[in-house]
Scaffold this active site. Sequence first.
Site, PDB file in Angstrom:
ATOM      1  N   ASN A 115     -43.650  20.676 -43.430  1.00  6.76           N
ATOM      2  CA  ASN A 115     -42.641  20.250 -44.403  1.00  6.76           C
ATOM      3  C   ASN A 115     -42.791  20.989 -45.737  1.00  6.76           C
ATOM      4  OD1 ASN A 115     -41.241  18.655 -42.672  1.00  6.76           O
ATOM      5  ND2 ASN A 115     -41.892  16.696 -43.520  1.00  6.76           N
ATOM      6  N   CYS A 163     -38.197  12.507 -46.228  1.00 11.98           N
ATOM      7  CA  CYS A 163     -39.419  13.226 -45.829  1.00 11.98           C
ATOM      8  C   CYS A 163     -39.844  14.305 -46.809  1.00 11.98           C
ATOM      9  CB  CYS A 163     -39.216  13.833 -44.450  1.00 11.98           C
ATOM     10  SG  CYS A 163     -39.132  12.577 -43.164  1.00 11.98           S
ATOM     11  N   GLU A 207     -33.324  14.253 -38.822  1.00  9.19           N
ATOM     12  CA  GLU A 207     -32.220  13.320 -38.720  1.00  9.19           C
ATOM     13  C   GLU A 207     -30.975  14.101 -38.300  1.00  9.19           C
ATOM     14  OE1 GLU A 207     -31.876  10.750 -42.099  1.00  9.19           O
ATOM     15  OE2 GLU A 207     -34.027  10.389 -42.125  1.00  9.19           O
ATOM     16  N   PHE A 263     -41.845  15.741 -35.658  1.00  7.80           N
ATOM     17  CA  PHE A 263     -41.103  16.727 -36.465  1.00  7.80           C
ATOM     18  C   PHE A 263     -39.593  16.513 -36.397  1.00  7.80           C
ATOM     19  CE2 PHE A 263     -45.004  18.676 -34.794  1.00  7.80           C
ATOM     20  CZ  PHE A 263     -45.655  18.972 -35.983  1.00  7.80           C
ATOM     21  N   ASP A 286     -41.886  -4.689 -33.936  1.00  9.68           N
ATOM     22  CA  ASP A 286     -41.645  -4.647 -35.378  1.00  9.68           C
ATOM     23  C   ASP A 286     -41.885  -6.045 -35.939  1.00  9.68           C
ATOM     24  OD1 ASP A 286     -39.903  -2.353 -37.169  1.00  9.68           O
ATOM     25  OD2 ASP A 286     -40.184  -4.340 -38.062  1.00  9.68           O
ATOM     26  N   ARG A 329     -31.665   8.320 -48.987  1.00  7.95           N
ATOM     27  CA  ARG A 329     -32.954   8.353 -49.688  1.00  7.95           C
ATOM     28  C   ARG A 329     -33.101   9.685 -50.435  1.00  7.95           C
ATOM     29  NH1 ARG A 329     -37.049   7.027 -45.037  1.00  7.95           N
ATOM     30  NH2 ARG A 329     -35.431   8.100 -43.861  1.00  7.95           N
TER      31      ARG A 329
HETATM   32  C1  UDX Z   1     -37.291  17.098 -42.268  1.00  7.41           C
HETATM   33  C2  UDX Z   1     -37.981  18.122 -41.331  1.00  7.41           C
HETATM   34  O1  UDX Z   1     -37.074  19.161 -40.975  1.00  7.41           O
HETATM   35  C3  UDX Z   1     -38.500  17.433 -40.090  1.00  7.41           C
HETATM   36  O2  UDX Z   1     -39.182  18.337 -39.270  1.00  7.41           O
HETATM   37  C4  UDX Z   1     -39.419  16.320 -40.532  1.00  7.41           C
HETATM   38  O3  UDX Z   1     -39.920  15.634 -39.434  1.00  7.41           O
HETATM   39  C5  UDX Z   1     -38.713  15.360 -41.474  1.00  7.41           C
HETATM   40  O4  UDX Z   1     -38.196  16.076 -42.570  1.00  7.41           O
HETATM   41  P1  UDX Z   1     -34.897  15.918 -42.333  1.00  7.41           P
HETATM   42  O5  UDX Z   1     -35.381  15.193 -43.559  1.00  7.41           O
HETATM   43  O6  UDX Z   1     -34.169  15.150 -41.293  1.00  7.41           O
HETATM   44  O7  UDX Z   1     -36.143  16.604 -41.587  1.00  7.41           O
HETATM   45  O8  UDX Z   1     -33.944  17.061 -42.875  1.00  7.41           O
HETATM   46  P2  UDX Z   1     -33.810  18.642 -42.786  1.00  7.41           P
HETATM   47  O9  UDX Z   1     -32.746  18.993 -41.845  1.00  7.41           O
HETATM   48  O10 UDX Z   1     -35.126  19.271 -42.618  1.00  7.41           O
HETATM   49  O11 UDX Z   1     -33.256  18.935 -44.263  1.00  7.41           O
HETATM   50  C6  UDX Z   1     -34.008  18.554 -45.414  1.00  7.41           C
HETATM   51  C7  UDX Z   1     -33.254  18.799 -46.685  1.00  7.41           C
HETATM   52  O12 UDX Z   1     -33.226  20.189 -46.969  1.00  7.41           O
HETATM   53  C8  UDX Z   1     -31.805  18.351 -46.704  1.00  7.41           C
HETATM   54  O13 UDX Z   1     -31.557  17.692 -47.937  1.00  7.41           O
HETATM   55  C9  UDX Z   1     -31.013  19.634 -46.606  1.00  7.41           C
HETATM   56  O14 UDX Z   1     -29.766  19.522 -47.214  1.00  7.41           O
HETATM   57  C10 UDX Z   1     -31.918  20.599 -47.341  1.00  7.41           C
HETATM   58  N1  UDX Z   1     -31.753  22.011 -46.956  1.00  7.41           N
HETATM   59  C11 UDX Z   1     -32.035  22.421 -45.700  1.00  7.41           C
HETATM   60  C12 UDX Z   1     -31.361  22.943 -47.907  1.00  7.41           C
HETATM   61  O15 UDX Z   1     -31.119  22.586 -49.068  1.00  7.41           O
HETATM   62  N2  UDX Z   1     -31.248  24.251 -47.555  1.00  7.41           N
HETATM   63  C13 UDX Z   1     -31.517  24.684 -46.305  1.00  7.41           C
HETATM   64  O16 UDX Z   1     -31.411  25.893 -46.062  1.00  7.41           O
HETATM   65  C14 UDX Z   1     -31.910  23.743 -45.340  1.00  7.41           C
END
Ligand code: UDX
Length: 445
Positions: free
Chosen positions: A220, A272, A164, A161, A38, A342
Amino acid sequence: MKHGDAEVPRLTVIGTGYLGTTHAICMAVLGFEVLGVDVDQHKIDRLAAGEVPMFEPGLPELLTKALESGRLRFTTSYAEAGDFGDVHFVCVGTPQLPDSDAADLSYVDAAVRSLAPHLRRRALVVGKSTVPVGTAQRLTGVLQELAPAGTGAELAWNPEFLREGFAVDDTLRPDRLVFGVASDWADERLRAAFRPVLDLGTPVIRTDLATAELVKVAANSFLATKISYINAMAEVCEAVGADVKDLADSLALDDRIGGKFLRPGLGFGGGCLPKDIRAFAHRAEEIGVGQAVSFLREVDDINRRRRARTVDIVREVLGGDVNGKRIAAWGAAFKPNSDDIRDAPALDVAHTLHDLGGDVRVYDPAALGNARRAFPELRYGDSAFDVAKDADVIVLLTEWSDFREVEPEALAGIVSHRRIVDGRHALDAAQWRSAGWEYRALGRS
Ligand code: UDX
């Protein structure tokens, strides 16, 4: 494993953010020799001292284990990285540009341009960052022009993929691996670099560079669309007095649809989904196929409207005026089990209520430090009960189990008024109502 030979490549991981830190640690735990790289000396020093810079269950223990094994080291030197590595993973961020929907590729470009002059022998550079389609092809030119190894330096794409909160599991036991490659040699190198994961039976899709780039944004976009679909149904339900929770439960039982990412509520945020769908729509317009994904603009708009509607419901339960009212905001992180704020819907709602004159106090089990730094103008408390003291309304914004497990009876004597807005459909409406609470949720009458 025997390292540095054709069988077991030495790995570098460039960029020690969320993705890179997790990838570097997990690969070392799997038995590879790994060098994390980094440009930020402070980050490198913290990691080398065994400190994970974000909240991610299981990762601190694995960092300690990896450092103790002697297989994981960190550096700020690209010369050292070029000298050491056979396979170089590029894991730097691609945030949204400040004045555009496009992705900022300056970090990806800088990583390739900094590494290339140090590639003197045959090496594979593997992009993991989420990028607009076409980036890998362009970077191949940059790489081979700047590398002393010339065409001996090859580029591949291997989208990531990980979610978090589940980053370790998603890295060690992914659903699938996608290898975007331009040669059999690159495919063979990637297979060697993921051997322990492949040995678990993980499916691999071998494809071209452009398809590999697209898989990530397509995945996504699909997830974001599914969330906004059910949230659009919530809008319809509200208009006719129907119940989106029952609707979603009914759809989920159709296994062609499935219940995952079909939870209605305040919608998606994070580092993301929002920026990836915007960057995808932007890129599609650039290459003349904007119409094919124009629905992503609508997906984004539905998602933003959820935040505004949550504010409206709070205003409604407060009798039409937020000004001077005490509001307990439960949650700041964009989702539970994360300290990431974020594009967090929770803080967006809390901030709007604050701007409307509400006396807002925020609590989150993990994200308070980040929230305080980003929004010092908001007030914060030490617990769910602390912020609920004398509240005129409680708004649940992130579905942490701490909030789901609160007993409505236990809170009743603490608040000024028994009113709760459940922005995540996380609570049992009947239980709260029978304890004397006015319970409101998006898309439920
Ligand atoms: C996401 C993708 O799942 C992952 O594969 C990619 O690599 C990065 O982006 P992440 O941002 O960690 O991962 O969160 P994720 O668990 O996917 O949730 C995304 C958002 O959707 C959250 O704000 C969550 O609260 C919301 N969400 C999720 C809903 O509002 N309803 C749902 O049913 C599921």
